[in-house]
Enzyme design. Structure first.
Site, PDB file in Angstrom:
ATOM      1  N   HIS A 140      27.919  62.825  39.755  1.00 55.91           N
ATOM      2  CA  HIS A 140      27.444  64.022  40.470  1.00 55.91           C
ATOM      3  C   HIS A 140      28.268  64.281  41.720  1.00 55.91           C
ATOM      4  CE1 HIS A 140      24.955  60.472  41.186  1.00 55.91           C
ATOM      5  NE2 HIS A 140      24.758  60.882  42.418  1.00 55.91           N
ATOM      6  N   LYS A 187      23.290  54.857  29.360  1.00 59.96           N
ATOM      7  CA  LYS A 187      21.873  55.236  29.425  1.00 59.96           C
ATOM      8  C   LYS A 187      21.256  55.259  28.030  1.00 59.96           C
ATOM      9  CE  LYS A 187      22.883  54.868  32.966  1.00 59.96           C
ATOM     10  NZ  LYS A 187      24.109  54.698  33.764  1.00 59.96           N
ATOM     11  N   GLY A 199      27.214  45.667  36.199  1.00 56.89           N
ATOM     12  CA  GLY A 199      26.750  44.323  35.826  1.00 56.89           C
ATOM     13  C   GLY A 199      25.254  44.307  35.582  1.00 56.89           C
ATOM     14  N   HIS A 234      -1.706  63.731  41.784  1.00 60.59           N
ATOM     15  CA  HIS A 234      -2.303  62.424  41.482  1.00 60.59           C
ATOM     16  C   HIS A 234      -2.735  62.378  40.017  1.00 60.59           C
ATOM     17  CE1 HIS A 234      -4.660  58.784  41.873  1.00 60.59           C
ATOM     18  NE2 HIS A 234      -5.662  59.409  41.269  1.00 60.59           N
ATOM     19  N   GLY A 266      34.097  46.332  39.850  1.00 63.80           N
ATOM     20  CA  GLY A 266      34.519  47.586  40.479  1.00 63.80           C
ATOM     21  C   GLY A 266      35.578  48.293  39.649  1.00 63.80           C
ATOM     22  N   CYS A 280      32.499  59.345  32.173  1.00 60.29           N
ATOM     23  CA  CYS A 280      31.048  59.554  32.228  1.00 60.29           C
ATOM     24  C   CYS A 280      30.458  59.794  30.836  1.00 60.29           C
ATOM     25  CB  CYS A 280      30.762  60.729  33.154  1.00 60.29           C
ATOM     26  SG  CYS A 280      29.035  61.175  33.203  1.00 60.29           S
ATOM     27  N   THR A 336      41.679  62.632  37.612  1.00 62.53           N
ATOM     28  CA  THR A 336      42.018  61.642  36.587  1.00 62.53           C
ATOM     29  C   THR A 336      41.126  60.394  36.604  1.00 62.53           C
ATOM     30  OG1 THR A 336      43.760  60.932  38.092  1.00 62.53           O
ATOM     31  CG2 THR A 336      44.418  62.344  36.262  1.00 62.53           C
ATOM     32  N   MET A 346      31.896  56.355  43.577  1.00 62.35           N
ATOM     33  CA  MET A 346      32.373  56.704  42.228  1.00 62.35           C
ATOM     34  C   MET A 346      31.175  57.113  41.393  1.00 62.35           C
ATOM     35  SD  MET A 346      35.348  53.978  41.393  1.00 62.35           S
ATOM     36  CE  MET A 346      36.970  54.112  42.136  1.00 62.35           C
ATOM     37  N   GLU A 388      43.542  66.978  28.987  1.00 60.44           N
ATOM     38  CA  GLU A 388      42.845  65.697  28.790  1.00 60.44           C
ATOM     39  C   GLU A 388      43.664  64.850  27.820  1.00 60.44           C
ATOM     40  OE1 GLU A 388      40.133  63.834  29.942  1.00 60.44           O
ATOM     41  OE2 GLU A 388      41.082  62.437  28.558  1.00 60.44           O
TER      42      GLU A 388
END
Ligand code: FAD
Ligand code: NAD
Length: 465
Positions: free
Chosen positions: A320, A49, A183, A443, A270, A40, A141, A317, A31
């Site tokens: 997972h 997140k 975005g 429920h 992108g 990620c 990579t 991309m 790395e």
């Protein structure tokens, strides 16, 4: 000599390394950055997140608590603390990967890797150069943001997601180029914090690769949040000073253009596969027109024994997806016969409401002439959604007209990032819409919308609408 050398420690590389070690192979992972986990963990899924959650809490406190009967005194943003917490989440998660490498006796090398031969990899670092050898090599990579020259990306006022995740003062105004996943997720973060956000999207809808209904539903909610959209518009240039930027926007198929002045311009159009510095040509590996490494169904390149996975090859991309590919290659090298059903890789957008999807979109079914039927159910008709005041969105089930097999499920709504797994699991076992509709759903839960949409698809008999 290692059994496998893996270049890149993102979700593709590190998960492939763990699976290889579990199968008894001696693994090395290289790395270039000091922290493991790739895009990620460091500048992608996890930090975005973390900020989405923090900004959602703030938004709820300022906009929604009162209706729940909760009175607050002044609610203030401490951006430095928000970023600090985000950084802690990132370092805990990256530290977790480091622990897993040790636990699985995987050797970690820090430095930039490049091919000397198909089995010999050079590693350059400030400490010097070394070479290691692998019977097999996996290239993992990843990718980097696309930043066309006319946008004058300066990492200061014209930024990508990487820099946006570290802005330490709430901006007054932000222009986002691209109404895709990044975005809209980061646009939501800043809009919730009080930034005036404009999204410029070249296509006539947001989330253009997802089912059309998802983009439409989400846009309604994001407009309520205050995000302003310029659909069918492109950006012809961006100019920046030290403290602001000016974005020139042009309507598609027209000469009309106008300028928007903002604190930041976020470029989110992108990402491109990242192969810089790998010296691929030395071993005869070529990339396609989009810069992706070409692989066969076993994810092996044209050079036997050299594999590639994740963002650096074709396909979505997604973290997972990269993970499944890491597992596939490790198992294939160990002599297994693994398989991935790419149609069943779910996609999620972590806005609020969330968007989640699996399988074919309605547009894809139309284009391929497959006869299908549709069942839809709106969250506003669900007791659980009314209880939490999350009534925006819907679930749509697409099933084969003749066989009733579920072909695609698309959702916009509360917690659908988790709800989608029901559809993925059922589709994995080739369930019919009737199967889905006959399963008992607890429920009150958001999952009842899935049952209702399946009922709607099987003969139009939803119960609560
Ligand atoms: P990466 O994670 O990009 O890892 C590649 C690694 O290789 C990097 O660490 C890089 O430094 C290293 N490397 C590159 N070249 C060399 C070299 N020559 N030598 C040594 N090391 C090298 N996906 C989701 O599924 N869910 C999400 O919620 C999500 N959110 C995202 C949010 C943002 C803001 C971004 C940018 C992306 C997000 N993604 C998300 C996408 C996800 O991050 C990628 O799909 C995923 O990281 C790809 O994994 P990978 O292993 O292929 O590559
Ligand atoms: P994207 O492909 O999702 O969206 C890019 C958008 O920009 C598209 O809607 C496209 O039409 C538009 N566009 C392209 N060129 C343009 C131009 N010149 N002017 C205006 N609009 C233009 O890409 P992204 O949002 O940058 O994300 C990159 C990748 O990261 C995605 O492939 C995504 O899968 C991954 N990601 C995933 C998640 C998640 O899973 N939740 C989150 C963030 C990123």
């Amino acid at each position: 000599m290692y059994d496998v050398v893996i270049i890149g420690s993102g979700p593709g590389g590190y998960v492939g390394a763990i699976r290889g070690a579990q199968l008894g192979m001696k693994i090395a992972i290289i790395e270039k950055y000091k922290t493991l986990g790739g895009t990620c963990l460091n500048v992608g899924c996890i930090p975005s997140k973390a900020l989405l959650d923090s900004s959602e809490h703030y938004h709820n406190a300022t906009e929604r608590f009162a209706e729940h009967g909760i009175e607050t005194s002044t609610v203030k943003i401490n951006m430095a603390q928000m970023i600090k917490r985000k950084n802690e989440v990132v370092s805990q998660t990256s530290g977790g990967v480091e622990f897993l490498m040790k636990k699985n006796k995987i050797d970690v090398y820090t430095g930039v890797a490049s091919f000397v031969t198909k089995n010999v990899i050079a590693i350059e670092s400030p400490e010097g150069r070394k070479e290691i050898e692998g019977a097999k090599v996996i290239i993992a990579t990843g990718s980097k943001p696309i930043t066309p020259e006319v946008f004058n990306y300066d990492k200061n006022r014209v930024i990508t997601s990487t820099e946006a995740l570290n802005i330490d003062k709430v901006p007054g105004k932000m222009v986002i180029i691209g109404g895709g996943v990044i975005g809209l997720e980061l646009g939501s973060v800043f809009a919730r914090l009080g930034t005036s956000v404009d999204v410029v999207e070249y296509m006539d809808r947001i989330l253009p690769t997802m089912d059309g209904d998802c983009g439409k539903e989400l846009m309604r909610s994001l407009k309520k949040l205050g995000i302003n959209f310029y659909l069918g518009h492109g950006v012809t240039g961006v100019k920046a000073t030290k403290t602001s930027c000016t974005v020139t926007v042009k309507k598609k198929d027209s000469e009309e253009s106008f300028d928007i002045k903002a604190d930041y311009c976020l470029v989110a159009i992108g990402r491109r596969p990242y192969t810089d510095g790998l010296n691929l040509s030395a071993i005869g590996i070529q990339t396609d027109e989009k810069g992706r490494i070409i692989v066969d169904e076993h994810l092996e390149t044209v050079v036997p024994g050299v594999f590639a996975i994740g963002d650096v090859i074709r396909g979505a991309m997604l973290a997972h997806k990269a993970e499944e590919e890491g597992i596939l290659v490790a198992e294939y090298i160990a002599g297994g016969k693994p398989h991935i059903d790419y149609n069943l890789i779910p996609g999620v957008v972590y806005t609020w409401p969330e968007v989640a999807a699996v399988g074919k979109t309605e547009e894809e079914l139309k284009a391929s002439g497959i006869p299908y039927k549709t069942g839809k159910f709106p969250f506003k008709a669900l007791g659980r959604a009314r209880a939490s005041m999350d009534t925006d969105g819907m679930v749509k089930v697409l099933a084969h007209n003749d066989t009733d097999e579920i072909l695609g499920v698309h959702m916009v709504g509360p917690r659908v990032a988790d709800v989608i797994m029901e559809a993925v699991a059922l589709m994995e076992f080739r369930a019919s819409a009737e199967d889905m509709s006959r399963i008992s759903h607890p429920h009150p839960t958001y999952t009842e919308a899935v049952k209702e949409a399946a009922l709607a698809a099987t003969g139009n008999r939803p119960l609560h609408i």
